[in-house]
Design a protein around this motif. Structure first.
Motif, mmCIF file in Angstrom:
data_model
loop_
_atom_site.group_PDB
_atom_site.id
_atom_site.type_symbol
_atom_site.label_atom_id
_atom_site.label_comp_id
_atom_site.label_asym_id
_atom_site.label_seq_id
_atom_site.Cartn_x
_atom_site.Cartn_y
_atom_site.Cartn_z
ATOM 1 N N SER A 38 13.774 57.241 51.973
ATOM 2 C CA SER A 38 12.470 57.822 52.306
ATOM 3 C C SER A 38 12.453 58.366 53.730
ATOM 4 C CB SER A 38 11.356 56.795 52.115
ATOM 5 O OG SER A 38 11.535 55.710 52.988
ATOM 6 N N GLN A 39 13.108 57.692 54.638
ATOM 7 C CA GLN A 39 13.165 58.182 56.009
ATOM 8 C C GLN A 39 14.076 59.410 56.097
ATOM 9 O OE1 GLN A 39 14.295 55.258 58.910
ATOM 10 N NE2 GLN A 39 13.192 56.310 60.532
ATOM 11 N N ARG A 40 15.116 59.466 55.294
ATOM 12 C CA ARG A 40 15.976 60.652 55.272
ATOM 13 C C ARG A 40 15.223 61.852 54.705
ATOM 14 N NH1 ARG A 40 21.500 57.658 53.414
ATOM 15 N NH2 ARG A 40 21.975 56.850 55.483
ATOM 16 N N LEU A 41 14.402 61.612 53.710
ATOM 17 C CA LEU A 41 13.576 62.690 53.173
ATOM 18 C C LEU A 41 12.599 63.187 54.233
ATOM 19 C CD1 LEU A 41 12.784 64.378 50.701
ATOM 20 C CD2 LEU A 41 11.136 62.598 50.151
ATOM 21 N N THR A 42 12.054 62.275 55.012
ATOM 22 C CA THR A 42 11.153 62.658 56.102
ATOM 23 C C THR A 42 11.882 63.500 57.137
ATOM 24 O OG1 THR A 42 9.878 60.639 55.779
ATOM 25 C CG2 THR A 42 9.612 61.760 57.885
ATOM 26 N N VAL A 43 13.117 63.119 57.459
ATOM 27 C CA VAL A 43 13.916 63.884 58.414
ATOM 28 C C VAL A 43 14.125 65.300 57.905
ATOM 29 C CG1 VAL A 43 16.249 64.114 59.366
ATOM 30 C CG2 VAL A 43 15.084 61.937 59.493
ATOM 31 N N LEU A 44 14.520 65.444 56.657
ATOM 32 C CA LEU A 44 14.764 66.773 56.106
ATOM 33 C C LEU A 44 13.483 67.597 56.002
ATOM 34 C CD1 LEU A 44 17.401 65.977 53.367
ATOM 35 C CD2 LEU A 44 17.763 66.924 55.637
ATOM 36 N N ALA A 45 12.387 66.960 55.631
ATOM 37 C CA ALA A 45 11.115 67.684 55.533
ATOM 38 C C ALA A 45 10.636 68.159 56.909
ATOM 39 C CB ALA A 45 10.058 66.799 54.882
ATOM 40 N N CYS A 46 10.778 67.325 57.915
ATOM 41 C CA CYS A 46 10.373 67.716 59.273
ATOM 42 C C CYS A 46 11.247 68.850 59.802
ATOM 43 C CB CYS A 46 10.439 66.519 60.214
ATOM 44 S SG CYS A 46 9.148 65.313 59.929
ATOM 45 N N TYR A 47 12.552 68.764 59.558
ATOM 46 C CA TYR A 47 13.456 69.834 59.988
ATOM 47 C C TYR A 47 13.089 71.147 59.296
ATOM 48 C CZ TYR A 47 17.482 72.854 60.026
ATOM 49 O OH TYR A 47 18.292 73.944 60.131
ATOM 50 N N TYR A 48 12.870 71.087 57.991
ATOM 51 C CA TYR A 48 12.546 72.292 57.244
ATOM 52 C C TYR A 48 11.212 72.884 57.706
ATOM 53 C CZ TYR A 48 11.738 75.459 53.385
ATOM 54 O OH TYR A 48 11.480 76.574 52.649
ATOM 55 N N ALA A 49 10.225 72.041 57.936
ATOM 56 C CA ALA A 49 8.912 72.528 58.376
ATOM 57 C C ALA A 49 9.006 73.219 59.735
ATOM 58 C CB ALA A 49 7.923 71.374 58.439
#
Length: 74
Positions: A38-49
């Motif tokens: 879940s934290q890795r998904l957050t990292v990828l979502a923040c980077y993409y945003a």
């Protein structure tokens, strides 16, 4: 904390300057330091945003009124 780091990397790397792309070298370290999926998904979502944000004005200019990125006056 990892999400903030990814947000910063995305904003800096895609700011439009060639040498700021070197910030992308830090992204794998931030990704693998995240604890759990879940934290890795957050990292990828923040980077993409952060990295997609500068595309919006260009898409609005390219597609014009058909972009759907701004409201037309009623």
């Amino acid at each position: 904390m990892s999400g903030l780091a990814a947000l910063t990397i995305g904003a800096v790397a895609w700011s439009g300057h060639l040498f700021t792309l070197l910030a992308l070298l830090a992204l794998p370290m931030v990704f693998y330091s995240a604890k759990g999926p879940s934290q890795r998904l957050t990292v990828l979502a923040c980077y993409y945003a952060a990295s997609i944000w500068p595309v919006m004005p260009g898409a609005s200019q390219f597609f014009g009124d058909n972009a759907g990125l701004h409201r037309s006056p009623s």
